[in-house]
Write an enzyme that holds these catalytic residues in place. Structure first.
Site, PDB file in Angstrom:
ATOM      1  N   ARG A  41       1.130  -1.152   0.096  1.00  0.00           N
ATOM      2  CA  ARG A  41      -0.167   0.041   0.112  1.00  0.00           C
ATOM      3  C   ARG A  41       0.842   1.093   0.063  1.00  0.00           C
ATOM      4  O   ARG A  41       0.330   2.251  -0.435  1.00  0.00           O
ATOM      5  CB  ARG A  41      -0.964  -0.084   1.258  1.00  0.00           C
ATOM      6  N   LYS A 206     -15.434 -15.327   6.921  1.00  0.00           N
ATOM      7  CA  LYS A 206     -17.025 -15.139   7.414  1.00  0.00           C
ATOM      8  C   LYS A 206     -17.739 -14.950   6.088  1.00  0.00           C
ATOM      9  O   LYS A 206     -17.575 -14.131   5.328  1.00  0.00           O
ATOM     10  CB  LYS A 206     -17.033 -13.898   8.156  1.00  0.00           C
ATOM     11  N   GLY A 356      -6.641  -6.518   0.831  1.00  0.00           N
ATOM     12  CA  GLY A 356      -5.433  -6.476   1.338  1.00  0.00           C
ATOM     13  C   GLY A 356      -5.109  -7.733   1.651  1.00  0.00           C
ATOM     14  O   GLY A 356      -3.940  -8.061   1.445  1.00  0.00           O
ATOM     15  N   GLY A 380     -12.243  -4.348   1.583  1.00  0.00           N
ATOM     16  CA  GLY A 380     -13.790  -3.940   1.827  1.00  0.00           C
ATOM     17  C   GLY A 380     -14.401  -2.804   0.651  1.00  0.00           C
ATOM     18  O   GLY A 380     -15.573  -2.836  -0.021  1.00  0.00           O
TER      19      GLY A 380
END
Ligand code: 3PG
Ligand code: MG
Length: 399
Positions: A41, A206, A356, A380
């Protein structure tokens, strides 16, 4: 999209002007040593920072790191990031030990043309993430005072309605940086008529985190391959026993419903690697998904699954991948993620790695980054983009 860009700002001339750059320097740190374990990043924002430096701007960079609770917390200091950024830029980065306090004010005031400053973690201030408009606005006022113009190059944070992302651009002339522009360009290719077959690989722990994107993608994709911890909730929904694997009990019914509606597009693992414990040296074996022992937990997809997923990927013309297939940080459970990543590089397809974790996996496994079409810096953010949600950071640039 009517967004002004860094080139527009450079054309106006930035020499001697203070340019506030929101970057996403939220890099993973080693829990023991605090060292940066993946600087992807930081590298991703260099084109924007380099162009501003070269044009003689006074560059004031701000970012969040981790999730501190609105107050200074040394383990989330950006200080190591300032050092690494300086190495990569080939010039020292002046680090402010607070975000909008005395240190920040004097650091910014002392900048010479073409120099770079980094402010301390934005999230050391409650105003950054506050849901209260006035509290966020007050913090945005303080930040905006450090710039004559604002550049958003924090693609990984554009889905956050935070002061530095959403409220500052309302206060300053604002443009999209090179990274934000490139990310949006690439992701828009996936949402508007992707070349088919379009195959999506989803992993991660998840189902609940991925539910919205699965719902949004199902009508669009030709195949959806599911691995990672979340596959066990889907396997349970098929009536299988998953031992002590990760399981979201309250999502089983939802998964059953998704499988019913998926018209056979969803592919699940046929074999998995199960272990005695969540540990790098745990005893482990590969078993078929209908034979997971009650006392063991699944930590990776198995070789037959990798082969099946790879076959689907080899047909694809467009690929999006988000989320590791297993616990790739442990060598014993990395083969699934490696196998899928390699299959993606071999496919004759336009491939996008979102996130990420998956981006870090590509680099941690030593894969050639250039053999992917694009490696997104946003986890996200890229998922919410594909869901078709309005991203506050992009909306703020459009105004
Ligand atoms: C990320 O790592 O996904 C971005 O930096 C955003 O961080 P956040 O999820 O803590 O807002
Ligand atoms: Mg995140």
């Amino acid at each position: 999209m009517s967004i002004r860009t860094l080139d527009d700002l450079l054309a106006e001339g930035v020499s001697g002007r203070r340019v506030l750059v929101r970057a996403d320097l939220n890099v993973p740190l080693d829990k023991q040593t605090g060292d940066i374990t993946d600087d992807g990043r930081i590298r991703a924002v260099l084109p924007t920072l380099g162009a501003l430096v070269e044009a003689g701007a006074k560059v004031v960079v701000c970012s969040h790191l981790g999730r501190p609770k609105g107050t200074p917390d040394p383990q989330f200091s950006l200080s190591p990031v300032a050092a690494r950024l300086g190495e990569l830029l080939g010039a020292p980065v002046h680090f402010a030990t607070d975000t909008v306090g005395d240190s920040a004010r004097s650091t910014v005031a002392d900048l010479a043309d073409g120099q770079v400053a980094l402010l301390e973690n934005l999230r050391f201030n409650a105003g950054e993430t506050s849901k209260d408009e006035a509290e966020r606005g007050a913090f945005a006022d303080q930040l905006a005072a450090f710039g004559d113009a604002y550049v958003d190059d924090a693609f990984g944070a554009v889905h956050r309605k935070h002061a530095s992302v959403y409220d500052v651009p309302a206060r300053l002339p604002h443009v999209a940086g090179r990274l934000v522009l490139r990310e949006v360009e690439v992701l828009s290719k996936l949402t508007s008529e992707p070349e088919r077959p379009y195959v999506v690989v989803l992993g991660g722990s998840k189902v609940s985190d991925k539910l919205a994107v699965i719902e949004a993608l199902l009508p669009t994709v030709d195949r959806l391959l599911i691995g990672g911890g979340m596959c066990f909730t889907f396997l349970k929904a098929q009536g299988l026993e998953v031992g002590t694997s990760l399981l979201e009990k309250d999502m089983v019914e939802t998964c059953r419903n998704l499988l019913e509606r998926s018209e056979g597009k969803i592919m699940l693992p046929v074999d998995v690697v199960v272990a005695d414990a969540f540990a790098p040296d745990a005893a482990h074996d590969t078993v078929r998904v209908d034979g997971i022992p009650s006392h063991r937990l699944g930590l990776d997809i198995g070789p037959e699954t990798v082969a099946g997923f790879a076959a689907a990927l080899s047909q694809a013309k467009t690929i999006f991948w988000n989320g590791p297939m297993g616990v790739f940080e442990m060598a014993a459970f990395a083969a699934g993620t490696r196998g899928i990543a390699e299959a993606i590089t071999k496919a004759d397809a336009f491939s996008v790695v979102g996130g990420g974790d998956s981006a870090a996996a590509v680099r941690a496994l030593g894969l050639d980054e250039s053999s992917f079409g694009h490696i997104s810096t946003g986890g996200g953010a890229s998922l919410e983009y594909l869901e078709g949600k309005t991203l506050p950071g992009i909306a703020a640039l459009e105004n």
